[in-house]
Design a protein around this motif. Structure first.
Motif, PDB file in Angstrom:
ATOM      1  N   ASP A   4       0.822  -1.205   0.000  1.00  0.00           N
ATOM      2  CA  ASP A   4       0.000   0.000   0.000  1.00  0.00           C
ATOM      3  C   ASP A   4       0.860   1.260   0.000  1.00  0.00           C
ATOM      4  O   ASP A   4       0.373   2.340  -0.338  1.00  0.00           O
ATOM      5  CB  ASP A   4      -0.928   0.016   1.213  1.00  0.00           C
ATOM      6  CG  ASP A   4      -1.873  -1.180   1.218  1.00  0.00           C
ATOM      7  OD1 ASP A   4      -2.129  -1.730   0.130  1.00  0.00           O
ATOM      8  OD2 ASP A   4      -2.332  -1.561   2.301  1.00  0.00           O
ATOM      9  N   ILE A   7       3.764   0.519  -3.939  1.00  0.00           N
ATOM     10  CA  ILE A   7       3.222   0.645  -5.295  1.00  0.00           C
ATOM     11  C   ILE A   7       2.824   2.092  -5.604  1.00  0.00           C
ATOM     12  O   ILE A   7       3.229   2.640  -6.632  1.00  0.00           O
ATOM     13  CB  ILE A   7       2.066  -0.342  -5.524  1.00  0.00           C
ATOM     14  CG1 ILE A   7       2.633  -1.766  -5.511  1.00  0.00           C
ATOM     15  CG2 ILE A   7       1.349  -0.060  -6.839  1.00  0.00           C
ATOM     16  CD1 ILE A   7       1.607  -2.857  -5.535  1.00  0.00           C
ATOM     17  N   PRO A   8       2.059   2.773  -4.743  1.00  0.00           N
ATOM     18  CA  PRO A   8       1.804   4.186  -5.019  1.00  0.00           C
ATOM     19  C   PRO A   8       3.086   5.031  -4.973  1.00  0.00           C
ATOM     20  O   PRO A   8       3.197   6.023  -5.693  1.00  0.00           O
ATOM     21  CB  PRO A   8       0.841   4.609  -3.901  1.00  0.00           C
ATOM     22  CG  PRO A   8       0.198   3.354  -3.470  1.00  0.00           C
ATOM     23  CD  PRO A   8       1.250   2.304  -3.615  1.00  0.00           C
ATOM     24  N   PHE A  11       4.582   4.972  -8.322  1.00  0.00           N
ATOM     25  CA  PHE A  11       3.836   5.837  -9.231  1.00  0.00           C
ATOM     26  C   PHE A  11       4.135   7.312  -8.949  1.00  0.00           C
ATOM     27  O   PHE A  11       4.280   8.103  -9.882  1.00  0.00           O
ATOM     28  CB  PHE A  11       2.333   5.555  -9.126  1.00  0.00           C
ATOM     29  CG  PHE A  11       1.529   6.275 -10.165  1.00  0.00           C
ATOM     30  CD1 PHE A  11       1.633   5.911 -11.492  1.00  0.00           C
ATOM     31  CD2 PHE A  11       0.692   7.315  -9.817  1.00  0.00           C
ATOM     32  CE1 PHE A  11       0.901   6.579 -12.468  1.00  0.00           C
ATOM     33  CE2 PHE A  11      -0.035   7.978 -10.774  1.00  0.00           C
ATOM     34  CZ  PHE A  11       0.066   7.612 -12.106  1.00  0.00           C
ATOM     35  N   TYR A  69      -3.200  10.597  -3.423  1.00  0.00           N
ATOM     36  CA  TYR A  69      -2.817   9.526  -2.501  1.00  0.00           C
ATOM     37  C   TYR A  69      -3.376   9.815  -1.106  1.00  0.00           C
ATOM     38  O   TYR A  69      -3.925   8.920  -0.453  1.00  0.00           O
ATOM     39  CB  TYR A  69      -1.299   9.389  -2.445  1.00  0.00           C
ATOM     40  CG  TYR A  69      -0.830   8.346  -1.461  1.00  0.00           C
ATOM     41  CD1 TYR A  69      -0.859   6.998  -1.798  1.00  0.00           C
ATOM     42  CD2 TYR A  69      -0.382   8.699  -0.193  1.00  0.00           C
ATOM     43  CE1 TYR A  69      -0.441   6.028  -0.903  1.00  0.00           C
ATOM     44  CE2 TYR A  69       0.031   7.732   0.712  1.00  0.00           C
ATOM     45  CZ  TYR A  69       0.005   6.410   0.354  1.00  0.00           C
ATOM     46  OH  TYR A  69       0.406   5.461   1.238  1.00  0.00           O
ATOM     47  N   LEU A  90      -5.295  -0.452  -1.579  1.00  0.00           N
ATOM     48  CA  LEU A  90      -5.083  -0.212  -3.005  1.00  0.00           C
ATOM     49  C   LEU A  90      -6.390  -0.048  -3.769  1.00  0.00           C
ATOM     50  O   LEU A  90      -6.421   0.570  -4.828  1.00  0.00           O
ATOM     51  CB  LEU A  90      -4.248  -1.339  -3.621  1.00  0.00           C
ATOM     52  CG  LEU A  90      -2.773  -1.318  -3.253  1.00  0.00           C
ATOM     53  CD1 LEU A  90      -2.047  -2.492  -3.895  1.00  0.00           C
ATOM     54  CD2 LEU A  90      -2.119  -0.016  -3.654  1.00  0.00           C
ATOM     55  N   VAL A  94      -5.298   3.335  -5.792  1.00  0.00           N
ATOM     56  CA  VAL A  94      -5.028   3.288  -7.232  1.00  0.00           C
ATOM     57  C   VAL A  94      -5.935   4.242  -8.008  1.00  0.00           C
ATOM     58  O   VAL A  94      -5.444   5.064  -8.785  1.00  0.00           O
ATOM     59  CB  VAL A  94      -5.116   1.839  -7.766  1.00  0.00           C
ATOM     60  CG1 VAL A  94      -5.078   1.806  -9.283  1.00  0.00           C
ATOM     61  CG2 VAL A  94      -3.989   1.005  -7.193  1.00  0.00           C
ATOM     62  N   CYS A  97      -4.875   7.929  -7.148  1.00  0.00           N
ATOM     63  CA  CYS A  97      -3.605   8.361  -7.747  1.00  0.00           C
ATOM     64  C   CYS A  97      -3.716   8.499  -9.259  1.00  0.00           C
ATOM     65  O   CYS A  97      -3.276   9.499  -9.836  1.00  0.00           O
ATOM     66  CB  CYS A  97      -2.488   7.391  -7.387  1.00  0.00           C
ATOM     67  SG  CYS A  97      -2.000   7.452  -5.662  1.00  0.00           S
ATOM     68  N   LEU A  98      -4.297   7.485  -9.899  1.00  0.00           N
ATOM     69  CA  LEU A  98      -4.449   7.555 -11.355  1.00  0.00           C
ATOM     70  C   LEU A  98      -5.388   8.681 -11.766  1.00  0.00           C
ATOM     71  O   LEU A  98      -5.124   9.399 -12.737  1.00  0.00           O
ATOM     72  CB  LEU A  98      -4.958   6.220 -11.904  1.00  0.00           C
ATOM     73  CG  LEU A  98      -3.996   5.047 -11.853  1.00  0.00           C
ATOM     74  CD1 LEU A  98      -4.678   3.777 -12.349  1.00  0.00           C
ATOM     75  CD2 LEU A  98      -2.751   5.331 -12.656  1.00  0.00           C
TER      76      LEU A  98
END
Length: 139
Positions: A4, A7-8, A11, A69, A90, A94, A97-98
């Motif tokens: 958690d 991965i972010p 990014f 985030y 996530l 996700v 963030c995206l």
């Protein structure tokens, strides 16, 4: 868990690299325009922003994604406390963030450039058939 955060974080670092890439491209374009507009500037050596350490540059994508985030993490905590059950972070991080980075690209009119950006090294053929130098950036 650790994913958690990691991965972010990957990014976020990619968005920081995208901001730096955008800034360095703008600086190089400005330097070329200045060099073309003035004959006396042709003998000057301009710095290459890619090799400058600790330089300050605008970071709109990084900041938007960081805010996304924080909102995603806050949403995760809110849902977790509201339903009194553990949540996969996530699931909220996700899209946050995206969505925030895509929203920033929409506002700036750079959606296509952002989608085409790559960190893959491309070989540029040099004159005389020698192996080319490797560059980062758009395809």
């Amino acid at each position: 868990g650790l994913g958690d955060i990691v991965i972010p974080g990957f990014f976020l670092s990619l968005m920081l690299r995208w901001d730096f890439y955008q800034w360095s491209q703008n600086v190089q374009q400005q330097q070329q325009q200045q060099q073309q507009s003035s004959e006396s500037d042709k003998n000057k050596n301009y710095y290459n922003p890619i090799h400058v350490e600790h330089v300050s540059f605008p970071k709109p994508y990084f900041h938007c994604t960081l805010c996304g985030y924080i909102v995603g993490l806050g949403t995760t905590l809110w849902v977790m406390f509201q339903f009194n059950a553990a949540q996969p972070a996530l699931l909220y991080l996700v899209p946050a963030c995206l969505g925030s980075s895509f929203g920033c690209a929409l506002v700036k009119g750079q959606v296509k450039a952002l989608m085409e950006y790559t960190e893959e090294e491309e070989e540029v053929p040099a004159e005389g058939g020698a192996s080319g130098e490797k560059t980062l950036g758009q395809k």
